[in-house]
Scaffold this motif. Structure first.
Motif, mmCIF file in Angstrom:
data_model
loop_
_atom_site.group_PDB
_atom_site.id
_atom_site.type_symbol
_atom_site.label_atom_id
_atom_site.label_comp_id
_atom_site.label_asym_id
_atom_site.label_seq_id
_atom_site.Cartn_x
_atom_site.Cartn_y
_atom_site.Cartn_z
ATOM 1 N N LEU A 1 0.603 13.490 0.968
ATOM 2 C CA LEU A 1 1.110 14.854 1.112
ATOM 3 C C LEU A 1 2.331 15.075 0.234
ATOM 4 O O LEU A 1 2.474 16.130 -0.407
ATOM 5 C CB LEU A 1 1.433 15.120 2.579
ATOM 6 C CG LEU A 1 1.781 16.549 2.978
ATOM 7 C CD1 LEU A 1 0.657 17.514 2.639
ATOM 8 C CD2 LEU A 1 2.080 16.605 4.484
ATOM 9 N N ALA A 2 3.210 14.106 0.178
ATOM 10 C CA ALA A 2 4.408 14.230 -0.650
ATOM 11 C C ALA A 2 4.061 14.348 -2.129
ATOM 12 O O ALA A 2 4.853 14.877 -2.926
ATOM 13 C CB ALA A 2 5.320 13.020 -0.431
ATOM 14 N N GLN A 3 2.859 13.887 -2.501
ATOM 15 C CA GLN A 3 2.410 13.965 -3.891
ATOM 16 C C GLN A 3 1.452 15.135 -4.128
ATOM 17 O O GLN A 3 0.825 15.216 -5.181
ATOM 18 C CB GLN A 3 1.722 12.655 -4.279
ATOM 19 C CG GLN A 3 2.641 11.450 -4.215
ATOM 20 C CD GLN A 3 1.895 10.159 -4.471
ATOM 21 O OE1 GLN A 3 1.745 9.734 -5.608
ATOM 22 N NE2 GLN A 3 1.402 9.544 -3.414
ATOM 23 N N GLY A 4 1.363 16.031 -3.145
ATOM 24 C CA GLY A 4 0.606 17.255 -3.349
ATOM 25 C C GLY A 4 -0.793 17.283 -2.802
ATOM 26 O O GLY A 4 -1.507 18.267 -2.988
ATOM 27 N N ARG B 1 8.329 27.587 -12.775
ATOM 28 C CA ARG B 1 7.482 26.409 -12.588
ATOM 29 C C ARG B 1 6.019 26.808 -12.417
ATOM 30 O O ARG B 1 5.693 27.939 -12.072
ATOM 31 C CB ARG B 1 7.936 25.610 -11.371
ATOM 32 C CG ARG B 1 9.342 25.057 -11.480
ATOM 33 C CD ARG B 1 9.729 24.325 -10.206
ATOM 34 N NE ARG B 1 11.068 23.734 -10.290
ATOM 35 C CZ ARG B 1 12.181 24.350 -9.984
ATOM 36 N NH1 ARG B 1 12.133 25.625 -9.556
ATOM 37 N NH2 ARG B 1 13.340 23.742 -10.093
ATOM 38 N N ALA B 2 5.129 25.843 -12.617
ATOM 39 C CA ALA B 2 3.705 26.059 -12.391
ATOM 40 C C ALA B 2 3.384 25.898 -10.916
ATOM 41 O O ALA B 2 4.031 25.121 -10.201
ATOM 42 C CB ALA B 2 2.877 25.078 -13.219
ATOM 43 N N VAL C 1 5.250 10.386 -13.854
ATOM 44 C CA VAL C 1 6.497 11.073 -13.532
ATOM 45 C C VAL C 1 6.286 11.922 -12.276
ATOM 46 O O VAL C 1 5.307 12.660 -12.190
ATOM 47 C CB VAL C 1 6.942 11.976 -14.706
ATOM 48 C CG1 VAL C 1 8.199 12.754 -14.338
ATOM 49 C CG2 VAL C 1 7.160 11.133 -15.957
ATOM 50 N N PRO C 2 7.155 11.834 -11.277
ATOM 51 C CA PRO C 2 6.977 12.634 -10.056
ATOM 52 C C PRO C 2 7.289 14.111 -10.327
ATOM 53 O O PRO C 2 8.454 14.496 -10.441
ATOM 54 C CB PRO C 2 7.982 12.018 -9.079
ATOM 55 C CG PRO C 2 9.025 11.388 -9.957
ATOM 56 C CD PRO C 2 8.313 10.941 -11.195
ATOM 57 N N LEU C 3 6.250 14.918 -10.415
ATOM 58 C CA LEU C 3 6.397 16.314 -10.804
ATOM 59 C C LEU C 3 6.245 17.295 -9.648
ATOM 60 O O LEU C 3 6.289 18.502 -9.861
ATOM 61 C CB LEU C 3 5.362 16.659 -11.884
ATOM 62 C CG LEU C 3 5.530 15.941 -13.229
ATOM 63 C CD1 LEU C 3 4.411 16.345 -14.187
ATOM 64 C CD2 LEU C 3 6.891 16.235 -13.852
ATOM 65 N N VAL C 4 6.079 16.802 -8.431
ATOM 66 C CA VAL C 4 5.926 17.707 -7.287
ATOM 67 C C VAL C 4 7.309 18.192 -6.851
ATOM 68 O O VAL C 4 8.161 17.401 -6.431
ATOM 69 C CB VAL C 4 5.197 17.013 -6.127
ATOM 70 C CG1 VAL C 4 5.198 17.909 -4.887
ATOM 71 C CG2 VAL C 4 3.765 16.694 -6.533
ATOM 72 N N HIS C 5 7.502 19.503 -6.947
ATOM 73 C CA HIS C 5 8.780 20.109 -6.553
ATOM 74 C C HIS C 5 8.746 20.567 -5.095
ATOM 75 O O HIS C 5 9.673 20.304 -4.333
ATOM 76 C CB HIS C 5 9.082 21.286 -7.480
ATOM 77 C CG HIS C 5 10.337 22.031 -7.144
ATOM 78 N ND1 HIS C 5 11.584 21.469 -7.274
ATOM 79 C CD2 HIS C 5 10.531 23.299 -6.665
ATOM 80 C CE1 HIS C 5 12.499 22.346 -6.911
ATOM 81 N NE2 HIS C 5 11.897 23.464 -6.521
ATOM 82 N N ASP D 1 7.292 20.663 -10.862
ATOM 83 C CA ASP D 1 8.529 20.705 -11.638
ATOM 84 C C ASP D 1 8.171 20.590 -13.119
ATOM 85 O O ASP D 1 8.577 19.664 -13.827
ATOM 86 C CB ASP D 1 9.460 19.584 -11.202
ATOM 87 C CG ASP D 1 10.912 19.864 -11.569
ATOM 88 O OD1 ASP D 1 11.183 20.973 -12.070
ATOM 89 O OD2 ASP D 1 11.751 18.986 -11.348
ATOM 90 N N ALA D 2 7.390 21.566 -13.566
ATOM 91 C CA ALA D 2 6.874 21.612 -14.937
ATOM 92 C C ALA D 2 6.335 23.013 -15.172
ATOM 93 O O ALA D 2 5.955 23.704 -14.221
ATOM 94 C CB ALA D 2 5.761 20.579 -15.129
ATOM 95 N N PRO D 3 6.254 23.453 -16.410
ATOM 96 C CA PRO D 3 5.763 24.809 -16.679
ATOM 97 C C PRO D 3 4.260 24.952 -16.635
ATOM 98 O O PRO D 3 3.743 26.076 -16.630
ATOM 99 C CB PRO D 3 6.298 25.088 -18.087
ATOM 100 C CG PRO D 3 6.377 23.741 -18.732
ATOM 101 C CD PRO D 3 6.782 22.800 -17.627
#
Length: 381
Positions: free
Chosen positions: A119-122, A55-56, A368-372, A355-357
């Protein structure tokens, strides 16, 4: 002290201008700070390991402009705008009335919920303004709540002139008794320099008083019309001029030749159906650009920096690299911070595993929620 290695990072965006991107990377956290970043094959040993799984990783977002201490709802105003009514900024007084009526506990609970949502979104660093109290008591109360949630608090008593007061007497109150009561809880002073709010002379008077009281300057500038806000911000050495939607050539030159950051707030243009700022013009001129949410109940009720990145790429013609830079490093510059906004050695270990490269997916996959995972000061939240 425990050290943590994050390895198998597909793409590490450090935010460090000297080495901005690293593929197949790793990062070491020690005592809440970044201790090392580099190629995964060269990573030192650590006590604990986190597998990023390709992941990135990016720095935590730095949201340098948000209005989070408020009560009430302005859905009807939004619906009216979406039905064709123009945005004027007049709805601020609606929120002021609701905020004054709310209890301190209600305001604190609501503000904390928004900070946690961010915070949950980064978003690991957020600036919080007052501005929905507009009295000595209520502005102080708003800032006292904000200080419990962030180090970046801004006194915005000069948001609009409250009903029942004339502009000159209110300016004297803001620059005098209200500033005195609020300064102990604030790091910054801000003014909404705009038609229908405060003119150039009033803006300069309030900012000068705030700086004299030990606060740094910020300005709501040139959102609805061309005006003196940007040039005043640059003249007074403000950390940022925010909105920057309607700029003259002189405004652009002033921003490019000063240390004042142009903070762009595309969520406001999205929510008001207004023209977007010309980010390309600012970047090409050499100005430093930041992105922020302008999270507020009237003109930009979003807490998502990822959404603002996507808007910046699609609507303001920023490249994905420019947008992620503005949402991290740029935001830190707008707050005059060197400990956040990048992942270089010695910086605070605030970071987001996507949650993405690649960070490009923030614009490529909007909504799209991409925060892992989110780390703040080295702690996995």
């Amino acid at each position: 002290m425990t050290t943590t290695l994050i390895d198998r990072i597909g793409l590490l965006y450090t935010g460090d201008p000297e080495r901005e991107e690293l593929a197949d990377a790793a990062l070491v956290i020690e005592d809440g700070l970044v201790a090392w970043a580099g190629p995964a094959a060269e990573a030192p040993d650590a006590d604990e390991r986190v597998d990023a799984g390709g992941r990135a990783v990016i720095p935590g977002f730095v949201d340098s402009h948000a209005h989070l201490v408020f009560a009430g709802d302005r859905t009807a105003e939004f619906q009216a705008r979406m039905s064709g009514e123009p945005y004027t900024g007049g709805g601020i007084r609606t929120t002021v009335a609701a905020t004054r009526e709310a209890s301190e506990a209600e305001l604190a609970t609501h503000t904390l919920a928004l900070v946690n949502e961010m915070l949950a979104q980064g978003t690991t660093t957020v600036e919080i303004k007052s501005g929905y109290g507009l009295s000595v008591e209520h502005e102080r109360r708003s800032l006292e709540i904000a200080t419990g949630l962030t180090d970046e608090t801004t006194f915005l008593g000069a948001h609009v002139v409250p009903a029942g007061l004339d502009a000159d007497s209110y300016v004297r109150l803001v620059a005098g008794e209200m500033l005195e009561a609020c300064a102990p809880y604030a790091k910054w002073v801000d003014v909404f320099c705009e038609r229908g709010a405060f003119d150039g002379d009033q803006t300069r008077e309030i900012l000068t008083a705030g700086v004299k009281a030990g606060l740094g300057a910020r300005v709501h500038a040139n959102q609805l019309t061309e005006g003196p806000g940007v040039r005043i911000a640059c003249e007074l050495g403000a950390a940022s001029a925010d909105h920057c939607t309607h700029l003259t050539a002189a405004d652009v030159d002033a921003l490019a030749s000063s240390g004042t950051v142009a903070t762009l707030l595309p969520g406001a243009e999205f929510s008001t159906r207004s023209p977007y700022p010309d980010a390309r013009r600012l970047i090409d001129a050499g100005a430093t650009v930041a992105l922020a949410t302008d999270c507020n109940p009237g003109s930009s009720f979003t807490s998502s920096m990822a959404f603002c990145v996507a808007l910046a790429v699609r609507e303001m013609r920023m490249t994905p690299l420019e947008a992620i830079r503005a949402a991290t490093y740029g935001g830190a510059r707008a707050l005059r911070r060197t400990d956040v906004g990048w992942l270089r050695r010695g910086a605070r270990a605030d970071l987001v595993v996507l949650d993405a490269p690649s960070y490009v997916h923030l614009a490529y996959r909007p909504g799209v929620p991409l925060v892992h995972q989110v780390f703040q000061s080295g702690l996995l939240l």
